[in-house]
Design an enzyme around this catalytic site. Structure first.
Site, PDB file in Angstrom:
ATOM      1  N   LYS A   8      21.439  21.213  28.266  1.00 39.81           N
ATOM      2  CA  LYS A   8      22.549  20.567  29.090  1.00 39.81           C
ATOM      3  C   LYS A   8      22.044  19.762  30.267  1.00 39.81           C
ATOM      4  O   LYS A   8      20.953  20.005  30.490  1.00 39.81           O
ATOM      5  CB  LYS A   8      23.466  21.708  30.043  1.00 39.81           C
ATOM      6  CG  LYS A   8      22.608  22.858  30.473  1.00 39.81           C
ATOM      7  CD  LYS A   8      22.681  22.443  32.310  1.00 39.81           C
ATOM      8  CE  LYS A   8      21.875  23.561  32.911  1.00 39.81           C
ATOM      9  NZ  LYS A   8      20.688  22.970  33.781  1.00 39.81           N
ATOM     10  N   ASP A 132      22.494  30.494  33.884  1.00 33.76           N
ATOM     11  CA  ASP A 132      23.281  29.759  32.902  1.00 33.76           C
ATOM     12  C   ASP A 132      23.547  29.980  31.581  1.00 33.76           C
ATOM     13  O   ASP A 132      23.787  29.268  30.817  1.00 33.76           O
ATOM     14  CB  ASP A 132      22.712  28.084  33.433  1.00 33.76           C
ATOM     15  CG  ASP A 132      21.199  28.351  32.903  1.00 33.76           C
ATOM     16  OD1 ASP A 132      20.607  29.369  32.548  1.00 33.76           O
ATOM     17  OD2 ASP A 132      20.543  27.071  33.097  1.00 33.76           O
TER      18      ASP A 132
END
Length: 268
Positions: A8, A132
């Site tokens: 990401k 995350d």
């Protein structure tokens, strides 16, 4: 069962305040990109974990993939598996590769053994592994708040844009990155920033880690500038570094970087 844990990028990253638990409250847009590792898992007579690709520092027994397996194994009495991770996403780059690997272990185990765990349950387990990790359960653009593990909808569409991500081989630990940050409440929320035309992001969307890390690692600042010179609509460091990305309208140009750099280019 074979799957491909992806990376990401952070569209903006604002460190808002220090939390009582020692972590920080932040606000960022997490956006998935298809720079991927490969993760294969099969039932086996005994547990085995193997790796190939980029070398992963540290003891394999402490790898997040194993921690993810053990998390569900303890609760659901899972049978042994042979897990193989082929590492492609660089580490210490701010791309979330290790977190993605762990989240995909949870996802694969859920399918492989028909655990029937809903998204909320998988995210709950993922939050135990890292801030995350939970993002990669649903793997869609979100505005991440608090520790980066609480998500709000992100109204953003980057179809028609491509991305170049450059990792210059500089490993920045999370502790090093946070040591140079002074938390500050932003003047503009991420939701407001994302509503603006991408041409305006350069002036209003910021990664707070750049302020302290760019003077320490000038090559990162040069990379960002090089991407703008090549025509990027927006360029930034991702996460706590050290990968730097540029977003281009249409196909990104073929850019030349030193041979020891790792580079990914693809559509968003």
């Amino acid at each position: 069962m074979l799957d491909f844990p992806n990376a990401k990028i952070n569209l903006g990253l604002q460190i808002i305040s220090k939390r009582p638990d020692g972590f920080h409250n932040l606000e960022s847009c997490f956006y998935p990109v298809q720079w991927c590792d490969a993760l294969e898992m099969l039932p086996a007579p005994e547990n085995r974990f193997s790796m190939s690709g980029l070398p992963v520092p540290g003891n394999p027994e402490t790898n997040l993939c194993l921690k993810a397996y053990k998390l569900l194994e303890q609760e659901y009495n899972l049978p042994p598996v042979h897990m193989h991770l082929h590492k492609v996403i660089p580490m210490g780059a701010g791309l979330g590769g290790g977190s993605s690997d762990a989240a995909f272990v949870l996802r694969i185990l859920n399918k492989l053994f028909d655990l029937k765990l809903a998204v909320d349950a998988l995210q709950g387990y993922a939050r135990k592994l890292g801030s995350d990790c939970a993002f990669f359960v649903e793997n869609k653009p979100v505005i991440a708040v608090e520790r980066g593990d609480v998500f709000e909808p992100a109204i953003i569409d980057l179809k028609g844009y491509s991305c170049v991500i450059v990792y210059p081989g500089i490993h920045i630990t999370t502790a090093e990155a946070y040591a140079g940050v002074t938390p500050e409440k932003p003047t503009c929320t991420m939701e407001m920033v994302l509503k603006q035309d991408i041409k305006l992001w350069k002036d209003i969307m910021h990664n707070d880690f750049e302020k302290s890390l760019f003077p320490k690692y000038p090559e990162l600042a040069r990379l960002k500038e090089n991407l703008y010179e090549a025509g990027a609509a927006y360029a930034s460091m991702t996460g706590s570094g050290s990968a730097v990305y540029g977003i281009f309208k249409g196909d990104a140009p073929d850019l030349i970087f030193p041979q020891n750099y790792l580079v990914w280019k693809g559509l968003l």
